[in-house]
Write a protein that holds these residues in place. Sequence first.
Motif, PDB file in Angstrom:
ATOM      1  N   HIS A 186       0.842  -1.175   0.000  1.00 23.74           N
ATOM      2  CA  HIS A 186       0.000   0.000   0.000  1.00 23.74           C
ATOM      3  C   HIS A 186       0.886   1.236   0.000  1.00 23.74           C
ATOM      4  CE1 HIS A 186      -3.486  -2.460   0.568  1.00 23.74           C
ATOM      5  NE2 HIS A 186      -2.941  -3.037   1.616  1.00 23.74           N
ATOM      6  N   PHE A 187       0.348   2.363  -0.384  1.00 22.01           N
ATOM      7  CA  PHE A 187       1.117   3.595  -0.496  1.00 22.01           C
ATOM      8  C   PHE A 187       1.847   3.945   0.810  1.00 22.01           C
ATOM      9  CE2 PHE A 187       1.585   8.220  -0.580  1.00 22.01           C
ATOM     10  CZ  PHE A 187       2.418   8.319  -1.681  1.00 22.01           C
ATOM     11  N   PRO A 188       1.190   3.899   2.014  1.00 28.13           N
ATOM     12  CA  PRO A 188       1.925   4.216   3.245  1.00 28.13           C
ATOM     13  C   PRO A 188       3.080   3.241   3.492  1.00 28.13           C
ATOM     14  CG  PRO A 188      -0.434   4.292   3.652  1.00 28.13           C
ATOM     15  CD  PRO A 188      -0.234   3.734   2.267  1.00 28.13           C
ATOM     16  N   ASP A 189       2.888   1.963   3.153  1.00 30.19           N
ATOM     17  CA  ASP A 189       3.966   0.986   3.315  1.00 30.19           C
ATOM     18  C   ASP A 189       5.123   1.300   2.386  1.00 30.19           C
ATOM     19  OD1 ASP A 189       2.542  -0.377   5.218  1.00 30.19           O
ATOM     20  OD2 ASP A 189       1.767  -1.878   3.837  1.00 30.19           O
ATOM     21  N   LEU A 190       4.833   1.680   1.167  1.00 25.10           N
ATOM     22  CA  LEU A 190       5.871   2.017   0.204  1.00 25.10           C
ATOM     23  C   LEU A 190       6.658   3.239   0.680  1.00 25.10           C
ATOM     24  CD1 LEU A 190       7.170   1.431  -2.508  1.00 25.10           C
ATOM     25  CD2 LEU A 190       5.462   2.907  -3.564  1.00 25.10           C
ATOM     26  N   THR A 236      10.694 -13.811   3.649  1.00 33.44           N
ATOM     27  CA  THR A 236       9.487 -13.219   4.210  1.00 33.44           C
ATOM     28  C   THR A 236       9.269 -11.822   3.645  1.00 33.44           C
ATOM     29  OG1 THR A 236       8.301 -12.817   6.280  1.00 33.44           O
ATOM     30  CG2 THR A 236      10.666 -12.312   6.244  1.00 33.44           C
ATOM     31  N   ARG A 237       8.196 -11.178   4.037  1.00 34.37           N
ATOM     32  CA  ARG A 237       7.821  -9.888   3.461  1.00 34.37           C
ATOM     33  C   ARG A 237       8.817  -8.787   3.814  1.00 34.37           C
ATOM     34  NH1 ARG A 237       1.515  -9.684   4.940  1.00 34.37           N
ATOM     35  NH2 ARG A 237       2.466  -9.068   6.883  1.00 34.37           N
ATOM     36  N   LEU A 238       9.264  -8.071   2.812  1.00 31.49           N
ATOM     37  CA  LEU A 238      10.235  -6.996   2.989  1.00 31.49           C
ATOM     38  C   LEU A 238       9.700  -5.910   3.916  1.00 31.49           C
ATOM     39  CD1 LEU A 238      12.578  -5.590   0.380  1.00 31.49           C
ATOM     40  CD2 LEU A 238      11.228  -3.979   1.682  1.00 31.49           C
ATOM     41  N   THR A 289      16.364 -11.559  19.758  1.00 33.40           N
ATOM     42  CA  THR A 289      15.439 -11.729  18.643  1.00 33.40           C
ATOM     43  C   THR A 289      14.413 -10.615  18.654  1.00 33.40           C
ATOM     44  OG1 THR A 289      15.685 -14.125  18.718  1.00 33.40           O
ATOM     45  CG2 THR A 289      13.736 -13.284  17.593  1.00 33.40           C
ATOM     46  N   VAL A 290      14.165 -10.060  17.490  1.00 31.26           N
ATOM     47  CA  VAL A 290      13.115  -9.059  17.336  1.00 31.26           C
ATOM     48  C   VAL A 290      12.209  -9.529  16.210  1.00 31.26           C
ATOM     49  CG1 VAL A 290      14.402  -7.604  15.734  1.00 31.26           C
ATOM     50  CG2 VAL A 290      12.677  -6.574  17.164  1.00 31.26           C
ATOM     51  N   ARG A 291      10.924  -9.209  16.331  1.00 31.68           N
ATOM     52  CA  ARG A 291       9.961  -9.746  15.396  1.00 31.68           C
ATOM     53  C   ARG A 291       8.920  -8.691  15.046  1.00 31.68           C
ATOM     54  NH1 ARG A 291       7.060 -15.441  16.700  1.00 31.68           N
ATOM     55  NH2 ARG A 291       5.883 -15.594  14.786  1.00 31.68           N
ATOM     56  N   TYR A 292       8.544  -8.660  13.783  1.00 32.26           N
ATOM     57  CA  TYR A 292       7.420  -7.839  13.360  1.00 32.26           C
ATOM     58  C   TYR A 292       6.601  -8.672  12.382  1.00 32.26           C
ATOM     59  CZ  TYR A 292       4.480  -4.032  11.941  1.00 32.26           C
ATOM     60  OH  TYR A 292       3.380  -3.248  11.711  1.00 32.26           O
ATOM     61  N   ASP A 293       5.364  -8.951  12.751  1.00 31.58           N
ATOM     62  CA  ASP A 293       4.443  -9.742  11.953  1.00 31.58           C
ATOM     63  C   ASP A 293       5.097 -11.046  11.506  1.00 31.58           C
ATOM     64  OD1 ASP A 293       2.057 -10.418  10.823  1.00 31.58           O
ATOM     65  OD2 ASP A 293       2.151  -9.012   9.169  1.00 31.58           O
ATOM     66  N   ARG A 294       5.437 -11.207  10.215  1.00 34.82           N
ATOM     67  CA  ARG A 294       5.991 -12.479   9.743  1.00 34.82           C
ATOM     68  C   ARG A 294       7.503 -12.478   9.615  1.00 34.82           C
ATOM     69  NH1 ARG A 294       1.235 -12.767   5.645  1.00 34.82           N
ATOM     70  NH2 ARG A 294      -0.243 -13.942   6.882  1.00 34.82           N
ATOM     71  N   TYR A 343       9.886  -9.282  -7.339  1.00 33.65           N
ATOM     72  CA  TYR A 343       8.938  -9.889  -8.259  1.00 33.65           C
ATOM     73  C   TYR A 343       7.933 -10.773  -7.539  1.00 33.65           C
ATOM     74  CZ  TYR A 343      12.270  -8.091 -11.544  1.00 33.65           C
ATOM     75  OH  TYR A 343      13.096  -7.255 -12.228  1.00 33.65           O
ATOM     76  N   ALA A 344       8.174 -11.064  -6.256  1.00 38.82           N
ATOM     77  CA  ALA A 344       7.192 -11.817  -5.483  1.00 38.82           C
ATOM     78  C   ALA A 344       5.983 -10.914  -5.234  1.00 38.82           C
ATOM     79  CB  ALA A 344       7.801 -12.265  -4.158  1.00 38.82           C
ATOM     80  N   PRO A 345       4.816 -11.493  -5.043  1.00 38.53           N
ATOM     81  CA  PRO A 345       3.616 -10.664  -4.850  1.00 38.53           C
ATOM     82  C   PRO A 345       3.724  -9.682  -3.681  1.00 38.53           C
ATOM     83  CG  PRO A 345       3.016 -12.957  -5.164  1.00 38.53           C
ATOM     84  CD  PRO A 345       4.513 -12.909  -5.078  1.00 38.53           C
ATOM     85  N   THR A 346       4.510 -10.016  -2.666  1.00 38.69           N
ATOM     86  CA  THR A 346       4.627  -9.142  -1.497  1.00 38.69           C
ATOM     87  C   THR A 346       6.043  -8.636  -1.281  1.00 38.69           C
ATOM     88  OG1 THR A 346       4.968 -11.054  -0.062  1.00 38.69           O
ATOM     89  CG2 THR A 346       2.709 -10.243  -0.298  1.00 38.69           C
ATOM     90  N   ALA A 347       6.921  -8.673  -2.257  1.00 44.28           N
ATOM     91  CA  ALA A 347       8.320  -8.250  -2.138  1.00 44.28           C
ATOM     92  C   ALA A 347       8.970  -8.927  -0.938  1.00 44.28           C
ATOM     93  CB  ALA A 347       8.435  -6.734  -2.047  1.00 44.28           C
TER      94      ALA A 347
END
Length: 173
Positions: free
Chosen positions: A4-8, A58-60, A93-98, A134-138
């Motif tokens: 989404h735009f804010p994520d970008l 995992t997701r960038l 260890t630090v974690r955010y979502d996936r 190129y992955a659907p979620t970078a």
Amino acid sequence: MMLHFPDLIFVIIVFAAHIHAASLPLPSTGSNTSSLNTPLLNGELTCWDVQVFNRRRTRLIDCARAVGKLPYYHLPGEFHNAGEPDVFSLPYTVRYDRCEITISLDPYPGRAASSWLAVHTAASDIVFGCPNVYAPTAETGGELTVGIPKNVRVTVERARGPIAVASNSTADE
């Protein structure tokens, strides 16, 4: 799922901050403390394979946010995995979502001189140096070593287990 735009915008800001931090000189230390006279990053960047079913990548965007949760102390110190717990105790260890970023110490010699700034920079290098846009979620993921000797291992990979469960240090809020 697309960014989404804010994520970008967030990814662009984090990347720009990473470029700026990498261009800064090492802080000088007083005559009564030791100084790191070698490059902050002295390991080889290893990216996880770009395959459809690679479960380590995992997701960038999640990893960019996880990097922001790492400590950012610029003073050098001695990372260790035994003795009194302090700011340089590992594993961490630090974690955010996936996304999960793990900082661990290889067993021999059990100590390494470095800084959290070096760890932070290494994690950023992995996130932005190993992307599969190129992955659907970078996606991103890999590992890099820092420290003197180079045995502080920084690993960026898909979080294991339920997403809502915390690792040993920091979890989503």
